[in-house]
Design a protein around this motif. Structure first.
Motif, mmCIF file in Angstrom:
data_model
loop_
_atom_site.group_PDB
_atom_site.id
_atom_site.type_symbol
_atom_site.label_atom_id
_atom_site.label_comp_id
_atom_site.label_asym_id
_atom_site.label_seq_id
_atom_site.Cartn_x
_atom_site.Cartn_y
_atom_site.Cartn_z
ATOM 1 N N ALA A 157 16.468 -3.480 -2.610
ATOM 2 C CA ALA A 157 16.235 -2.415 -3.582
ATOM 3 C C ALA A 157 16.460 -2.976 -4.973
ATOM 4 O O ALA A 157 17.401 -3.745 -5.190
ATOM 5 N N PRO A 158 15.604 -2.603 -5.950
ATOM 6 C CA PRO A 158 15.700 -3.204 -7.281
ATOM 7 C C PRO A 158 16.920 -2.771 -8.079
ATOM 8 O O PRO A 158 17.311 -3.445 -9.026
ATOM 9 N N SER A 159 17.536 -1.649 -7.748
ATOM 10 C CA SER A 159 18.658 -1.157 -8.566
ATOM 11 C C SER A 159 19.861 -0.778 -7.716
ATOM 12 O O SER A 159 20.592 0.154 -8.020
ATOM 13 N N GLU A 160 20.044 -1.483 -6.638
ATOM 14 C CA GLU A 160 21.158 -1.200 -5.725
ATOM 15 C C GLU A 160 22.482 -1.545 -6.391
ATOM 16 O O GLU A 160 22.598 -2.512 -7.145
ATOM 17 N N LEU A 161 23.523 -0.745 -6.107
ATOM 18 C CA LEU A 161 24.850 -1.025 -6.621
ATOM 19 C C LEU A 161 25.298 -2.412 -6.161
ATOM 20 O O LEU A 161 25.158 -2.771 -4.993
#
Length: 226
Positions: A181-185
């Motif tokens: 995912a491009p903006s995963e924590l």
């Protein structure tokens, strides 16, 4: 053992599968991978930095012109580092800068009693402060020690395109592609753009960079090979 990483770590010039008798006749130069055990998003293993440093260390052996391969040995990696910024994630084990510095100093003092030269190959940015301080002290004490970083141009920060691409090259079976995912924590960068081809290119750049620094052997005041 089928991955590129497994092929790298099976290289025969390893300290762990040597004997004291063999080393007594070698007076080897020692390459020590230094990594971490820390979160790398939902898609990469906790030992990503250690895997990269270890694979680079073994691959470097084939690029050290001017010295027989038998003169070098790759040590088992230092698997824990300074990873305090990742403490909030399960699986992260950080020993902190002070403990890592002490570990590296004592490691260097001990190994220098039988190895003619030491180089630490670092795969985790959080280790730099400890490495610089430890190697500077070891050099001040008269030991032939240096360190090199596993870096590439235009690399992103953490668990993004760069590290995910390299893992696709050296350990493809351990990348959880379904969790990209491009903006995963816990991810700095975009792992969704990672490719095996980019990983091969980036890995080669890391190896070439480390090998070049080691061949020149021009340490700065903190032991970083230039």
């Amino acid at each position: 053992m089928n991955s590129a990483y497994d092929r790298h770590v099976a290289f025969p010039s390893g300290l762990g599968n040597s004997t004291s008798k063999q080393l007594r006749s070698m007076s080897p130069m020692l390459i020590i991978p230094v990594g971490s055990t820390e979160q790398h998003g939902p898609h990469l293993p906790l030992d990503t930095d250690t895997r990269i440093a270890t694979a680079v260390a073994h691959a470097v052996l084939g690029h050290l012109d001017g010295a027989p391969a038998g003169d070098w040995a790759v040590a088992p990696p230092v698997c824990y580092g300074a990873s305090g910024e990742h403490e909030g994630f399960p699986g992260t084990v950080s020993i902190g800068t002070a403990a890592l510095r002490l570990l590296l100093v004592e490691y260097g003092r001990s190994a220098s009693s039988w190895a003619s030269r030491l180089v630490f190959v670092n795969g985790h940015g959080g280790n730099v402060e400890a490495l610089a301080a430890a190697v500077a002290l070891l050099r001040h004490e008269g030991r032939d020690v240096g360190w090199v970083p596993c870096i590439a141009a235009d690399a992103d920060a953490h668990a993004g395109h760069t590290e995910t691409s390299v893992l696709l090259h050296i350990s493809p079976g351990d990348v959880a592609s379904a969790d990209l995912a491009p903006s995963e924590l816990g991810v700095l960068g975009d792992p969704t753009t990672a490719t095996t081809a980019d990983g091969e290119r980036i890995f080669a750049e890391m190896v070439d960079g480390c090998a070049g620094r080691m061949r020149r052997w021009q340490p700065d005041r903190n032991g970083l090979l230039l």
